[in-house]
Every structure is written in structure tokens, then in C-alpha cells.
Design a protein around this motif. Structure first.
Motif, short mmCIF file in Angstrom:
data_model
loop_
_atom_site.label_atom_id
_atom_site.label_comp_id
_atom_site.label_asym_id
_atom_site.label_seq_id
_atom_site.Cartn_x
_atom_site.Cartn_y
_atom_site.Cartn_z
N PRO A 182 0.82 -1.23 0.00
CA PRO A 182 0.00 0.00 0.00
C PRO A 182 0.85 1.27 0.00
CG PRO A 182 -0.90 -1.60 1.53
CD PRO A 182 0.42 -2.14 1.09
N GLU A 183 1.96 1.26 0.76
CA GLU A 183 2.82 2.44 0.78
C GLU A 183 3.48 2.65 -0.59
OE1 GLU A 183 2.54 0.36 3.44
OE2 GLU A 183 1.47 1.97 4.48
N LEU A 184 3.84 1.53 -1.23
CA LEU A 184 4.42 1.63 -2.58
C LEU A 184 3.38 2.18 -3.57
CD1 LEU A 184 6.43 -1.74 -2.80
CD2 LEU A 184 7.35 0.57 -2.49
N GLY A 185 2.12 1.74 -3.44
CA GLY A 185 1.06 2.25 -4.31
C GLY A 185 0.85 3.74 -4.11
N HIS A 186 0.87 4.16 -2.84
CA HIS A 186 0.70 5.58 -2.53
C HIS A 186 1.88 6.38 -3.05
CE1 HIS A 186 0.89 9.16 0.19
NE2 HIS A 186 -0.41 9.15 -0.05
N PHE A 187 3.09 5.83 -2.87
CA PHE A 187 4.29 6.53 -3.34
C PHE A 187 4.30 6.63 -4.86
CE2 PHE A 187 8.99 6.54 -4.20
CZ PHE A 187 9.21 7.83 -3.74
N ALA A 188 3.82 5.58 -5.55
CA ALA A 188 3.74 5.62 -7.02
C ALA A 188 2.82 6.74 -7.48
CB ALA A 188 3.25 4.27 -7.55
N LEU A 189 1.74 6.97 -6.75
CA LEU A 189 0.83 8.05 -7.10
C LEU A 189 1.48 9.41 -6.87
CD1 LEU A 189 -2.03 8.11 -8.25
CD2 LEU A 189 -2.92 8.34 -5.92
N VAL A 190 2.30 9.51 -5.82
CA VAL A 190 3.04 10.75 -5.57
C VAL A 190 4.01 11.02 -6.73
CG1 VAL A 190 4.70 11.90 -4.06
CG2 VAL A 190 2.81 10.60 -3.07
N ILE A 191 4.70 9.98 -7.17
CA ILE A 191 5.63 10.14 -8.30
C ILE A 191 4.86 10.53 -9.57
CG2 ILE A 191 7.29 8.95 -9.78
CD1 ILE A 191 8.06 7.24 -7.40
N ALA A 192 3.67 9.92 -9.76
CA ALA A 192 2.84 10.29 -10.92
C ALA A 192 2.48 11.76 -10.86
CB ALA A 192 1.58 9.43 -10.95
N PHE A 210 4.63 9.21 -20.52
CA PHE A 210 4.80 7.78 -20.26
C PHE A 210 5.08 7.53 -18.78
CE2 PHE A 210 6.40 7.63 -24.86
CZ PHE A 210 5.11 7.44 -25.33
N GLY A 211 5.90 8.37 -18.17
CA GLY A 211 6.18 8.22 -16.74
C GLY A 211 4.94 8.36 -15.89
N MET A 212 4.11 9.36 -16.21
CA MET A 212 2.86 9.55 -15.45
C MET A 212 1.95 8.33 -15.58
SD MET A 212 0.08 12.65 -15.78
CE MET A 212 -0.56 12.14 -17.39
N PHE A 213 1.87 7.78 -16.80
CA PHE A 213 1.02 6.61 -17.02
C PHE A 213 1.55 5.39 -16.26
CE2 PHE A 213 0.36 2.63 -19.34
CZ PHE A 213 -1.02 2.54 -19.29
N ILE A 214 2.86 5.14 -16.34
CA ILE A 214 3.44 3.95 -15.71
C ILE A 214 3.20 3.96 -14.21
CG2 ILE A 214 5.63 2.81 -15.15
CD1 ILE A 214 6.58 3.65 -17.99
N PHE A 215 3.43 5.08 -13.56
CA PHE A 215 3.30 5.11 -12.10
C PHE A 215 1.83 5.12 -11.66
CE2 PHE A 215 7.75 6.25 -12.41
CZ PHE A 215 8.29 5.50 -11.38
#
Length: 667
Positions: A15-25, A56-61
């Protein structure tokens, strides 16, 4: 030792990784908003070239984030508040995955993912568009992404934890949503909603470039048709879902949330036709831009209505009103900013060129105006009760009587004009030519419409006659145009086929709406074992109740035999389900469907002496409503595949100069 602990710790850290991925997005979206704009403003092509990789970066994360949430649903991670509120260990895995968008937080993440997917698609398939122009388009979409990703992170985090009080079991998904409709309907609807962001971005980029020409319309049109196609399928599937799932046998209720998706569809339909005129004749340019702004604005308005808590609906999400304020701010910025830009730039562009009264331009303009008026009537009917309530004048309800009285005449006039448009020439029709083209379809449509209710229903019905006349008129004119085009070209373009199929779909839907509204019948009866009741020539026999067990519910399942004369037609098994976790009852209708009629049976409450309350509907041609929508969507697909949208023509615009001018004007 650390390497041994990592596999055990990873699931708990997802869950923290998912949240962090959204922050990177969000970081990618911010860069996508700023860097290409700077590149355009300073004419630095290197900075402009960063737009596509940032997309592409926004989509991937964003994809990583939603995949992690889905996986957390599958493994029953009830430490996540959203999963604990919308899932259960006994929920089938396919409903666990679709539960990702079964509530506010997850559906908002799906909204963001859809936007990222559309943005990546634009970046991928716009290689032939001038670099400066596409950089502006992607930057505008990045702005929208910033707003909605920030909204998700700040007010609607789907990864919020419940530490340390982690429940052993979840509260389960709303039984209304435990259906295949949840798997397909929201993704299609969101792809339609969010897809209008592409048309909006192209319109804003065209305003900033100061050159709203045929090339811009040509590149914007397939994206707009794509969004319209997805929205058409989403609305149709939602109608079908309500029809068989809610147990009331209706296919449209003029619910505020239904209206929220219907309004951008109406404006999107107008936008598609306006883009066609701009591409073909170079006119309607300002009007086309305005429609693009309004189509996406109404999509945002629909998002606000669903998530603000200002309306009560089985379709809406029970959300904190403070979230609605956030969306309202986004809506105000989007509409206010784009209209301000429009005010500065649109006056510099001649929107209407000369064309005669008897021309295809006039017919399409009239269709556009009618569609906008229709959307405004739906908007007023949807918002008026909210306004009255907000002003303290009490609660009122605006329902089907208002919409049927106002909307139906408006759309009937639209269908008349629709029949003229395909057969009339661009710029100016020749004298007497239009009359010659329309006389045969007119005579046949009126004759068929007048005779149909007498032959089918045994007596004359004015509403049926009008509906069948309009459906015949739309279909025959499109067929006439198809024949004319074939004589001239022998090979028709996919765009021409798309228009033909989509308009034929409208005719099919008109038939379905007309006949089911006029000839449906319903009976509510108390039935004992082996008792029969007749409806529209069919005999309905009640053969008792069977107890069945589902994965997370138990049900009383009716055993209903359908006969026509001595012939056995079907066994229907309507259910009354009791879901164990939420202790909520649900009705599952039994339907014997066919191309020309549905027999629809819903199980009511148990009564004295082993009898049951049963509701039976006979619905003629009801499936033509959704069949017509499928034809419309197919027409959209064919139009998108037209080869002229893949021609290697570059959109030449002096964007850097125009952007500098806009910045100076606004400052």
C-alpha cells in the motif's frame, strides 16, 4: 537476513508503494505541465521533446498504483480502510478486482488512470502533429492530471491504513454492485468522461496557437469520436444494468446521475458534427472550441454531482461534501480559465464563413443548437431541485413528467433535421434538388408510421405513429445518402460508413423507446403453487421456491414456467437474495429475452399460505434501445478508422509566438 525478510515484508509494504507511485505520478504531471510550456514559450525544442517521456512516466506510475490496489483487494488486505469498507474474503475474485472502482476513492483512482491512459495515447499516436502544438496539448492534459491526482492524494487516498485496529473481515461490497455491470460499466463510462479532456486540450491548444484551422479539427476529431463512443457504450450498459439488476423493469429514470452522463453525451454529439464542418468547410471554429470546453466541463460537473453528496441516488458515491468543494474549485478553474482564454483569443478568428440557408452547414448548425438546447433542459431539470433546496425553499423533485414533456419534442425536431442534413449539399443546394431527394423518404416514412400502430397494435396510436415515422425517416434518408454516395464514388470511406451506421443506430433506438413505452404491460399478482396468470398472450406458471446458496449470500429462487398456448417457452428463476455481511436484500429478475420482446419476472415478498407476490412485465422491442446504442458505437469506431486521420500532414502553427502573445495579454 535482510534478503530473507524482504519477501515477507513486501506484501505489507505494497500500500505504501502504491501511494508513493501516485506521488511520483503527480511529480511527472507537474513536470508535464511546466516543462513543455517553458519550451514552447522560449522556442526550445529540447524542452518540448520532454512532453512525451513525461507522459509515459505519469502513465506507468499511475498504472502501478491501481495494480497494487487491485492486488491488495485480491489478497484481502483489510488493513487498508478502503478495502475493509468495500470487500470481504468471501467475495468472488472478479468482484474483488472490480471493487477497486466500487467506491469513491478507488473510482477516483480509475478516473486518474483513465486520464493518464488517454494522455499516453495522444503522445503515442500524434507523431505527425507539429511538436509545438502537441507539447501544448499534453501540457494542458498534465494540468488536469495535477488537479485530480492532488485531489486523490489530499482528500481521497485509497491506500489509507487502519493501523492498529485492523478488522479480521471486510464489510463487503454493496450488493447492488456485485454484478458483471460493475466490471465493465465504470471503465467505459470513465473513458468517455475523461476522453473529452483530449478534445478540451486540443481546443485550448488551438486557442493558444491562435490558428483554429481545418488541420486542428482533423486531429481533434478522432479523439472526440473515441470519447463519444466509449460514453455511448457506458450509458447504454448502465441502462441495461439498471434494467435487469434493480428489479423495477425500467431502462431510464432521469436520475440526476444518469443525467450527469447524458449531458456531456449530447454536447459531445454536437461537437463531433461541428468538428466535421470545421474540418470540411473551415467554419464554426469558435463554436467548435466552445463546445469542446462545455463537453469537458459537463464531464467535470457530473463528477461533482456524483461525489459531492448534494444528491441522493443509487448511482452516486456517499462522499464527504468537502470533497465536492475541491471538485467545484477544479471545475471553476477549468471553466473560468478556458473561457477567459476564449474571450481573449476567439475574437481574432472568423468563425462563420458565408453559406446559404439551404446548405448542409445550416442543417448541422440547427442540429448543434437543438442538441445544446436539449442539454440545457436536462441541466435545468437536474440542478433546479438542488438550487431550490440550497435557497431554503424546501425539497422538490423533477422527474420523468418534466423531461418527457420538454425533452421529447426537442429531440423529435432534431430527428427531422437529421434527415435533411445528409442529403443536402455543402455551401448551397441547387434549386429543387432537396425536394426531389426527400419526397420518396417522406412519403414512405409517413405512410409506414401511420399504418404501423394499426397493424401491430390493432388501433391507431398517435405517439407510436410519430415515433415510427421519425425512425423510418432517419433510416431511409441515411440509406438514400448511402446510395447517392455509392453512385458517385463506388468506394465509400470508413467515415461515411460510420455516419450511416451511427444514424441507423439512432433509428433503431427510436423504435425501441417508442414501442416499449407504448405497448409494455405489467401485472402485480399474488401467486400460489401451480397458479397461472396471463400477460400479452403468454401464460406465467408459478412452480414454487427453491433455496440456493451463493458465495456470500443465500436466496429464495422462484421457479417460473413461461408458456405460449401449449408450447413451453422458458424457465425463469428470479431471486430474492440476502447477503450475509451487509444483511441487505436484493432482487434478481428472471428475463426471457428476445429480439422482439422480453418477458420479465421479479419475485416480491412471501405472503400467507405459501403464496408470493410476483411482478410480471411484457416489454416489446426493449432490446432495440441497446442494440441501437451498439450501432452508434460501431459507427464511431468506423469513423475513427478512416485513413484520412492517419495521413502524414503536419499541423503547422506558430505556437511559440502565439503563446508569448497570450501570456502578455493575460498579464
Amino acid at each position: 537476513m535482510n534478503s530473507q525478510l524482504l519477501p515477507e515484508l513486501l506484501p505489507s509494504l505494497l500500500p505504501e508503494l502504491g501511494h508513493f507511485a501516485l506521488v511520483i505520478a503527480l511529480a511527472f504531471a507537474l513536470c508535464l505541465t511546466i516543462i513543455p510550456m517553458i519550451g514552447v514559450h522560449s522556442s526550445q525544442h529540447k524542452l518540448m521533446s520532454y512532453a512525451k517521456p513525461l507522459t509515459f512516466g505519469m502513465f506507468i506510475f499511475t498504472a502501478i498504483s491501481i495494480i497494487i490496489l487491485a492486488y491488495s483487494f485480491v489478497i484481502d488486505d483489510f488493513s487498508i480502510k478502503y478495502i475493509a469498507n468495500h470487500s470481504n474474503s468471501h467475495l468472488p475474485y472478479y468482484f474483488k478486482i472490480s471493487a477497486v472502482w466500487g467506491g469513491h476513492e478507488g473510482s477516483l483512482l480509475l478516473w486518474v488512470f483513465s486520464l493518464a491512459a488517454w494522455t499516453m495515447a495522444v503522445a503515442t499516436f500524434s507523431k505527425n502533429v507539429e511538436q509545438e502544438f502537441i507539447a501544448l496539448v499534453l501540457a494542458v492534459m498534465g494540468m488536469i492530471a495535477v488537479g485530480f491526482i492532488a485531489f486523490t492524494l489530499l482528500t481521497s487516498n485509497p491506500f489509507e491504513r487502519l493501523w492498529p485496529n485492523v478488522p479480521l473481515e471486510g464489510r463487503d461490497l454493496n450488493p447492488l454492485l456485485q454484478d458483471v455491470g460493475l466490471i465493465i460499466h465504470p471503465p467505459l463510462l470513465y473513458l468517455g468522461y475523461v476522453g473529452f479532456a483530449v478534445a478540451f486540450a486540443f481546443a485550448v491548444a488551438a486557442l493558444m496557437s491562435g490558428k483554429m484551422d481545418a488541420a486542428w479539427a482533423r486531429w481533434s476529431r478522432p479523439w472526440t469520436v473515441g470519447a463519444w463512443m466509449f460514453l455511448t457504450l457506458g450509458i447504454a450498459l448502465g441502462s441495461w444494468w439498471a434494467y435487469y439488476e434493480l428489479g423495477w423493469g425500467g431502462w431510464w429514470f432521469w436520475d440526476p446521475v444518469e443525467n450527469a452522463s447524458f449531458m456531456p453525451w449530447l454536447i459531445g454529439t454536437a461537437l463531433i458534427h461541428s468538428l466535421a464542418v470545421t474540418e470540411k468547410r473551415g467554419t464554426f471554429r469558435n463554436w467548435t472550441v466552445l463546445l469542446a470546453i462545455f463537453a469537458f466541463s459537463l464531464s467535470l460537473l457530473g463528477t461533482f454531482l456524483v461525489r459531492s453528496g448534494v444528491i441522493t441516488s443509487v448511482h452516486s458515491f456517499a462522499a464527504d461534501p468537502s470533497r465536492g468543494v475541491f471538485i467545484l474549485v477544479l471545475l471553476a478553474i477549468t471553466v473560468g480559465g478556458s473561457l477567459t482564454l476564449y474571450a481573449f483569443k476567439a475574437s481574432n478568428v472568423a468563425s462563420f464563413s458565408r453559406f446559404a440557408l439551404y446548405s448542409r452547414e445550416t442543417a448541422l448548425l440547427m442540429c448543434n443548437i437543438i442538441l445544446v438546447v436539449a442539454a440545457v433542459t436536462v441541466l435545468l431539470g437536474t440542478l433546479y431541485p438542488l438550487l431550490v433546496d440550497a435557497l431554503g425553499y424546501g425539497k422538490i423533485s423533477v422527474g420523468p413528467p418534466y423531461f418527457n414533456a420538454v425533452f421529447v419534442p426537442i429531440m423529435s425536431f432534431l430527428f427531422v433535421i437529421m434527415g435533411i442534413g445528409p442529403l443536402i449539399r455543402w455551401k448551397k443546394a441547387k434549386k429543387g434538388e432537396l425536394r426531389k431527394q426527400l419526397v420518396n423518404p417522406s412519403v414512405f416514412s409517413v405512410a409506414f408510421g401511420l399504418l404501423f400502430p394499426i397493424v401491430y397494435g390493432g388501433e391507431f396510436n398517435a405517439l407510436v405513429a410519430m415515433g415510427i415515422t421519425l425512425a423510418s425517416w432517419v433510416f431511409l434518408v441515411v440509406l438514400k445518402d448511402l446510395i447517392n454516395q455509392y453512385k458517385l464514388r463506388t468506394m465509400l470511406s470508413l467515415s461515411q460508413w460510420g455516419m450511416t451506421v451511427a444514424h441507423a443506430g439512432i433509428a433503431v433506438t427510436i423504435v425501441g423507446v417508442t414501442l416499449v413505452s407504448s405497448y409494455e404491460s405489467e401485472t402485480n399478482v399474488k401467486m400460489s403453487l401451480h397458479e397461472k396468470v396471463e400477460i400479452s398472450g403468454y401464460q406465467i406458471e408459478f412452480n414454487g421456491i427453491k433455496q440456493v446458496e451463493g458465495p456470500n449470500y443465500s436466496a429464495d429462487q422462484g421457479q417460473i414456467n413461461i408458456y405460449k398456448g401449449d408450447d413451453f417457452i422458458a424457465l425463469l428463476q428470479p431471486e430474492r437474495r440476502a447477503y450475509r455481511v451487509q444483511s441487505m436484500g436484493m432482487t434478481e429478475a428472471g428475463i426471457d429475452g428476445g429480439l422482439f420482446r422480453d418477458i420479465y419476472v421479479a419475485l416480491g415478498d412471501p405472503l400467507d399460505g405459501g403464496s408470493w407476490a410476483i411482478r410480471v412485465h411484457y416489454k416489446p422491442f426493449v432490446r432495440w434501445i441497446w442494440l441501437g446504442a451498439l450501432f452508434m458505437a460501431l459507427g464511431g469506431i468506423l469513423a475513427m478508422m478512416d485513413k484520412r486521420y492517419r495521413v502524414k500532414k503536419r499541423v503547422k502553427v506558430t505556437v511559440a509566438k502565439a503563446t508569448t502573445q497570450v501570456v502578455s495579454e493575460l498579464s
